[in-house]
Design a protein around this motif. Structure first.
Motif, short mmCIF file in Angstrom:
data_model
loop_
_atom_site.label_atom_id
_atom_site.label_comp_id
_atom_site.label_asym_id
_atom_site.label_seq_id
_atom_site.Cartn_x
_atom_site.Cartn_y
_atom_site.Cartn_z
N TYR A 52 -3.33 1.90 -1.03
CA TYR A 52 -3.03 1.43 0.32
C TYR A 52 -2.95 2.59 1.31
O TYR A 52 -3.42 2.47 2.46
N ILE A 53 -2.39 3.72 0.88
CA ILE A 53 -2.33 4.88 1.77
C ILE A 53 -3.73 5.40 2.08
O ILE A 53 -4.08 5.66 3.24
N VAL A 54 -4.56 5.53 1.05
CA VAL A 54 -5.93 6.04 1.24
C VAL A 54 -6.75 5.07 2.09
O VAL A 54 -7.49 5.47 3.00
N PHE A 55 -6.62 3.77 1.81
CA PHE A 55 -7.40 2.78 2.56
C PHE A 55 -6.98 2.74 4.03
O PHE A 55 -7.83 2.77 4.94
N LEU A 56 -5.68 2.69 4.30
CA LEU A 56 -5.21 2.68 5.68
C LEU A 56 -5.54 3.98 6.40
O LEU A 56 -5.80 3.98 7.62
N TYR A 57 -5.55 5.07 5.67
CA TYR A 57 -5.90 6.36 6.28
C TYR A 57 -7.35 6.35 6.73
O TYR A 57 -7.67 6.80 7.85
#
Length: 488
Positions: free
Chosen positions: A436-441
């Motif tokens: 989720y962090i990588v995708f939202l980033y």
């Protein structure tokens, strides 16, 4: 001596020579970066802080702190060059796999450089830069003998207390996040847990700072390019504008020289001087554009703007494609490896051209992030000035650049700019495995960059059309309103 012992001895000698060769290469590279950073800091430092006219002790303290700043800036520059050097090394080994003169370029050397940059980044951020700041601000304990050693003692005590405070905060945060037995056991491991966890938090902050600064820097670079290069104007008579500006400048200059005495003389003269300086600045800009060749005026600026648009558009397309990969394949997630196998396969589907494009994009994004960092309202005061930058501001700049540059490899791999996996401890960050962090980033970078790009380009086109059609000369409509009068 038995043949097996001879082979083992030859193997140990070969390993020893390879290790010595890698140490020499790393020392030469770092010495080159240190010398370059020394000239850069010398160009910006304030010379009065390093002269022994007022206080020899303060000058010596400032020189020691300046050496620590130079070391930190060299580490930051090495972190910027780390990923491009690895990508270029892989392509060179692919193109010349059996060349004798490039046998020194191997995976062991690249892996060692990654480990050294990680170690020196931790050392600079956690110890050297805080020590340099407290060292310049220290005066020695009350009642102790004045001198450099008294300052060293005070700085060491303050740094020790700060280290205990930071480690305590990390210990509490780790105990709150991880409540299992393995996490509690790792709380007592300083080297293998505390420092990587602390640097993971710093890298996350640096990556978030890159996310905010890079789109803002991309839009700022379009404005800076327009200021540095001569922009072509549509439907514009440059000779007529230049002659009118010269006549206006001469008229204002005559009014200033033959000013009539009146009670409002000071106010009128101040207004006339401001008007004169504004007209003279306009005249110099017009002369600069008039002296520019037709190729420079009509080709340089469009090519520069097209280059910026192309690099920005390619970056956004790569990130959008990487977002699709994240949704379809788990292998697109950034990960760390412990063995650098170079010279086996290219990290781009387009071969050497794609690898060169990756290197260009990495440098472009780094420059954009630095431009955006110094253009933001929060950090614009950190902008160094030539020969007039105090030492505390130099320390702040070195820390900021190190945070940005050390996060650049993680930033590039997270966005999918390159397929080169993170080596050593750079791949041990806890948040890299969070989808989720990588995708939202990735979504945040693509959205912010597209918004800034569309906004900047649309405003520039609108301004040029208004100027070309002469609409900027039209008077603005003024609406007069009657004041409301209360009836008695």
């Amino acid at each position: 001596m038995a043949p097996l012992e001879q082979d083992a001895l030859a193997l140990r000698q070969q390993l020893f020579h390879e290790r010595v060769r890698e140490c020499i290469i790393c020392a030469l590279l770092f010495a080159s970066l240190y010398i370059l950073c020394h000239f850069i800091i010398t160009h910006f430092k304030k010379h009065t802080d390093f002269t022994a006219v007022h206080d020899d002790e303060d000058a010596a303290v400032n020189r020691i702190a300046l050496g620590l700043c130079t070391f930190t800036l060299a580490v930051a520059l090495g972190a910027v060059l780390l990923l491009p050097f690895s990508i270029i090394s892989n392509e060179v080994l692919l193109s010349f796999p059996h060349n004798y003169y490039i046998q020194w370029l191997n995976g062991s050397l690249v892996h060692g450089l990654w480990n050294l940059i990680f170690l020196f980044s931790n050392l600079s951020l956690v110890f050297l830069m805080p020590f340099a700041y407290f060292f310049t601000e220290s005066e020695g304990f009350a009642g102790s003998k004045k001198g450099i050693m008294a300052r060293v003692y005070e700085t060491s005590v303050v740094l020790l207390l700060l280290t205990l405070l930071v480690l305590g905060m990390v210990w509490v945060a780790s105990a709150i996040v991880g409540n299992d037995a393995a996490s509690r056991q790792s709380l007592y491991d300083l080297w293998e847990y505390y420092l990587p966890y602390l640097y993971s938090c710093i890298s996350l902050f640096g990556v978030l700072l890159l996310l905010l600064c890079t789109p803002f820097g991309l839009s700022t670079m379009f404005t800076v390019t327009g200021q540095l290069l001569v922009k072509p104007r549509l439907l514009e008579d440059l000779d007529e504008q230049l002659s009118c500006t010269r006549f206006e400048e001469a008229a204002v200059s005559r009014r200033i020289r033959s000013g009539k005495a009146s009670c409002w003389l000071n106010l009128d003269m101040e207004l006339l001087r401001e008007q004169f300086f504004a007209i003279r600045s306009k005249r110099r800009k017009l002369e600069l554009r008039h002296r520019a060749s037709p190729w420079q005026r009509n080709l340089g600026y469009p090519l520069a703007m097209l280059g910026l648009l192309a690099l920005t558009g390619i970056s956004v397309l790569i990130v959008c494609f990487h977002v699709l990969e994240l949704l379809l394949d788990d292998a697109a997630m950034p990960r760390g490896i412990q063995d650098a196998s170079l010279g086996q396969v290219s990290f781009s589907i387009f071969g050497s051209f794609g690898a060169a494009l990756q290197v260009v994009l990495i440098f472009y994004l780094m420059v954009s992030s630095v431009v955006g960092f110094y253009s933001s309202p929060l950090f614009t005061r950190l902008l160094p000035e030539r020969q007039d930058t105090p030492l505390t501001k130099i320390i702040g700049n070195c820390v900021s650049l190190l945070v940005l540059s050390s996060a650049l490899p993680v930033f590039s791999r997270t966005l999918g700019i390159t397929r080169f996996d993170l080596l050593g401890d750079f791949g041990r960050f806890n948040w890299l495995g969070n989808f989720y962090i990588v995708f939202l980033y990735n979504m945040g970078f693509a959205g912010l960059t597209t918004l800034c790009l569309v906004k900047r380009v649309s405003w520039a086109v609108q301004a040029e059309l208004i100027r070309a059609l002469g609409l900027h000369k039209l008077p603005l409509p003024v609406t007069c309103r009657r004041p409301l009068v209360k009836s008695c």
